[in-house]
Design a protein around this motif. Structure first.
Motif, PDB file in Angstrom:
ATOM      1  N   GLN A  71       1.047  -1.179   0.117  1.00 14.87           N
ATOM      2  CA  GLN A  71       0.455   0.670  -0.051  1.00 14.87           C
ATOM      3  C   GLN A  71       0.826   0.989  -0.060  1.00 14.87           C
ATOM      4  OE1 GLN A  71       0.484  -2.017   2.374  1.00 14.87           O
ATOM      5  NE2 GLN A  71       0.942  -0.854   3.889  1.00 14.87           N
ATOM      6  N   ARG A  72       2.311   1.063   0.331  1.00 14.72           N
ATOM      7  CA  ARG A  72       3.180   2.136   0.533  1.00 14.72           C
ATOM      8  C   ARG A  72       4.235   2.038  -0.718  1.00 14.72           C
ATOM      9  NH1 ARG A  72       3.519   6.810   3.910  1.00 14.72           N
ATOM     10  NH2 ARG A  72       2.153   5.734   5.107  1.00 14.72           N
ATOM     11  N   GLN A  73       4.663   1.159  -1.526  1.00 10.97           N
ATOM     12  CA  GLN A  73       5.694   1.072  -2.187  1.00 10.97           C
ATOM     13  C   GLN A  73       5.117   0.450  -3.110  1.00 10.97           C
ATOM     14  OE1 GLN A  73       8.944   0.311  -0.230  1.00 10.97           O
ATOM     15  NE2 GLN A  73      10.742   0.796  -2.033  1.00 10.97           N
ATOM     16  N   HIS A  74       5.098   0.587  -4.553  1.00 11.80           N
ATOM     17  CA  HIS A  74       4.582  -0.612  -5.496  1.00 11.80           C
ATOM     18  C   HIS A  74       5.017  -0.221  -7.135  1.00 11.80           C
ATOM     19  CE1 HIS A  74       1.739   1.946  -5.090  1.00 11.80           C
ATOM     20  NE2 HIS A  74       0.897   1.886  -6.228  1.00 11.80           N
ATOM     21  N   ARG A  75       5.592  -0.725  -7.616  1.00 11.45           N
ATOM     22  CA  ARG A  75       5.801  -1.103  -8.635  1.00 11.45           C
ATOM     23  C   ARG A  75       3.576  -0.246  -9.529  1.00 11.45           C
ATOM     24  NH1 ARG A  75       8.045  -4.987 -13.925  1.00 11.45           N
ATOM     25  NH2 ARG A  75       8.488  -2.714 -15.709  1.00 11.45           N
ATOM     26  N   LEU A  76       4.591   0.494 -10.609  1.00 14.79           N
ATOM     27  CA  LEU A  76       3.516   1.288 -11.461  1.00 14.79           C
ATOM     28  C   LEU A  76       3.140   0.321 -11.775  1.00 14.79           C
ATOM     29  CD1 LEU A  76       5.347   5.556 -11.730  1.00 14.79           C
ATOM     30  CD2 LEU A  76       2.595   4.069 -10.177  1.00 14.79           C
ATOM     31  N   LYS A  77       1.512   0.495 -12.576  1.00 13.46           N
ATOM     32  CA  LYS A  77       1.273  -0.213 -13.445  1.00 13.46           C
ATOM     33  C   LYS A  77       0.859   0.354 -14.788  1.00 13.46           C
ATOM     34  CE  LYS A  77       0.355  -3.225 -10.048  1.00 13.46           C
ATOM     35  NZ  LYS A  77       0.644  -3.984  -9.908  1.00 13.46           N
ATOM     36  N   ALA A  78       0.262  -0.833 -15.533  1.00 15.14           N
ATOM     37  CA  ALA A  78       0.108  -0.354 -17.601  1.00 15.14           C
ATOM     38  C   ALA A  78       1.716   0.963 -17.778  1.00 15.14           C
ATOM     39  CB  ALA A  78      -1.080   1.059 -17.518  1.00 15.14           C
ATOM     40  N   ASP A  79       0.888   1.928 -18.333  1.00 20.25           N
ATOM     41  CA  ASP A  79       1.525   2.332 -19.234  1.00 20.25           C
ATOM     42  C   ASP A  79       2.643   3.073 -17.990  1.00 20.25           C
ATOM     43  OD1 ASP A  79       0.021   1.741 -21.279  1.00 20.25           O
ATOM     44  OD2 ASP A  79      -0.826   4.157 -20.679  1.00 20.25           O
ATOM     45  N   LEU A  80       2.627   3.762 -16.815  1.00 21.37           N
ATOM     46  CA  LEU A  80       3.893   3.903 -16.284  1.00 21.37           C
ATOM     47  C   LEU A  80       3.925   3.457 -15.127  1.00 21.37           C
ATOM     48  CD1 LEU A  80       1.004   5.881 -14.123  1.00 21.37           C
ATOM     49  CD2 LEU A  80       2.019   6.728 -16.462  1.00 21.37           C
ATOM     50  N   LYS A  81       4.011   1.460 -15.750  1.00 19.69           N
ATOM     51  CA  LYS A  81       5.093   0.047 -15.122  1.00 19.69           C
ATOM     52  C   LYS A  81       6.769   1.040 -15.471  1.00 19.69           C
ATOM     53  CE  LYS A  81       4.572  -3.032 -18.487  1.00 19.69           C
ATOM     54  NZ  LYS A  81       3.718  -4.527 -18.586  1.00 19.69           N
ATOM     55  N   SER A  82       7.233   1.647 -16.746  1.00 15.05           N
ATOM     56  CA  SER A  82       8.180   2.075 -16.790  1.00 15.05           C
ATOM     57  C   SER A  82       8.459   3.629 -17.153  1.00 15.05           C
ATOM     58  CB  SER A  82       8.767   0.613 -18.367  1.00 15.05           C
ATOM     59  OG  SER A  82       8.083   1.399 -19.211  1.00 15.05           O
ATOM     60  N   GLN A  92       9.383   1.658 -12.551  1.00 20.91           N
ATOM     61  CA  GLN A  92       9.253   2.655 -12.377  1.00 20.91           C
ATOM     62  C   GLN A  92       8.219   2.141 -11.270  1.00 20.91           C
ATOM     63  OE1 GLN A  92       8.451   7.012 -13.090  1.00 20.91           O
ATOM     64  NE2 GLN A  92       6.967   5.913 -14.362  1.00 20.91           N
ATOM     65  N   TRP A  93       8.651   3.292 -10.394  1.00 22.40           N
ATOM     66  CA  TRP A  93       7.972   2.740  -9.351  1.00 22.40           C
ATOM     67  C   TRP A  93       7.671   3.541  -8.386  1.00 22.40           C
ATOM     68  CZ3 TRP A  93       8.446  -2.449  -5.861  1.00 22.40           C
ATOM     69  CH2 TRP A  93       8.881  -3.067  -6.572  1.00 22.40           C
ATOM     70  N   GLN A  94       6.581   3.526  -6.876  1.00 18.11           N
ATOM     71  CA  GLN A  94       5.890   4.913  -6.169  1.00 18.11           C
ATOM     72  C   GLN A  94       5.795   4.494  -5.002  1.00 18.11           C
ATOM     73  OE1 GLN A  94       1.746   6.826  -7.156  1.00 18.11           O
ATOM     74  NE2 GLN A  94       1.243   5.320  -5.688  1.00 18.11           N
ATOM     75  N   TYR A  95       6.062   5.629  -4.286  1.00 22.13           N
ATOM     76  CA  TYR A  95       6.684   5.306  -2.997  1.00 22.13           C
ATOM     77  C   TYR A  95       5.685   6.673  -2.188  1.00 22.13           C
ATOM     78  CZ  TYR A  95       7.752   4.644   1.767  1.00 22.13           C
ATOM     79  OH  TYR A  95       7.997   4.754   3.077  1.00 22.13           O
TER      80      TYR A  95
END
Length: 138
Positions: A71-82, A92-95
């Motif tokens: 819920q805090r740190q994960h790889r972004l999905k779809a078009d944003l995953k890289s 590409q990841w999100q924190y």
């Protein structure tokens, strides 16, 4: 190319980052004004944001691909995953730093570098459904 900051001293887990992760949290100061002789000090919200940013730094540098707290740190999905930086494409990841604040970062394994691709105090609307990638499905 997104506006990125290269932090060459960001290391993927090593002994130093593990030691930082295990170190105790800073203790509260009995008289905060004594720390700031000119009278300046952080208000409660700024102090909390500072604490959250410090936690994000430790978590991201200790294990940029951690899935321990999805819920805090994960790889972004779809078009944003890289994301493409220069001629190379990176994961590409999100924190989630705060309820609204996010840090997006790309992981360059070859140079052991993390690239900050977005840092924002508000929730990025592009991750909402229908706007470029879709929110994670729970």
């Amino acid at each position: 190319m997104p506006s990125s900051v290269r932090c060459s001293d960001l290391e993927i887990p090593d002994e130093q980052t593990e030691a930082r992760r295990r170190s105790p949290a800073p203790q509260a100061v009995a008289n905060p004004a004594a720390q700031y002789p000119d009278g300046a000090r952080l208000d409660g919200d700024a102090a909390e944001r500072n604490r959250c940013a410090r936690r994000a730094w430790v978590d991201i540098t200790a294990d940029p691909r951690s899935v321990a707290k999805p819920q805090r740190q994960h790889r972004l999905k779809a078009d944003l995953k890289s994301v493409k930086l220069g001629d190379e494409e990176f994961e590409q990841w999100q924190y989630e730093v705060t309820a609204g604040g996010r840090i997006w970062y790309a992981i360059d394994d070859a140079t052991r570098t993390l690239w900050v691709t977005k840092a924002d105090m508000g929730h990025p609307s592009i991750t909402d459904k229908g706007e470029g990638g879709g929110r994670r499905i729970r």
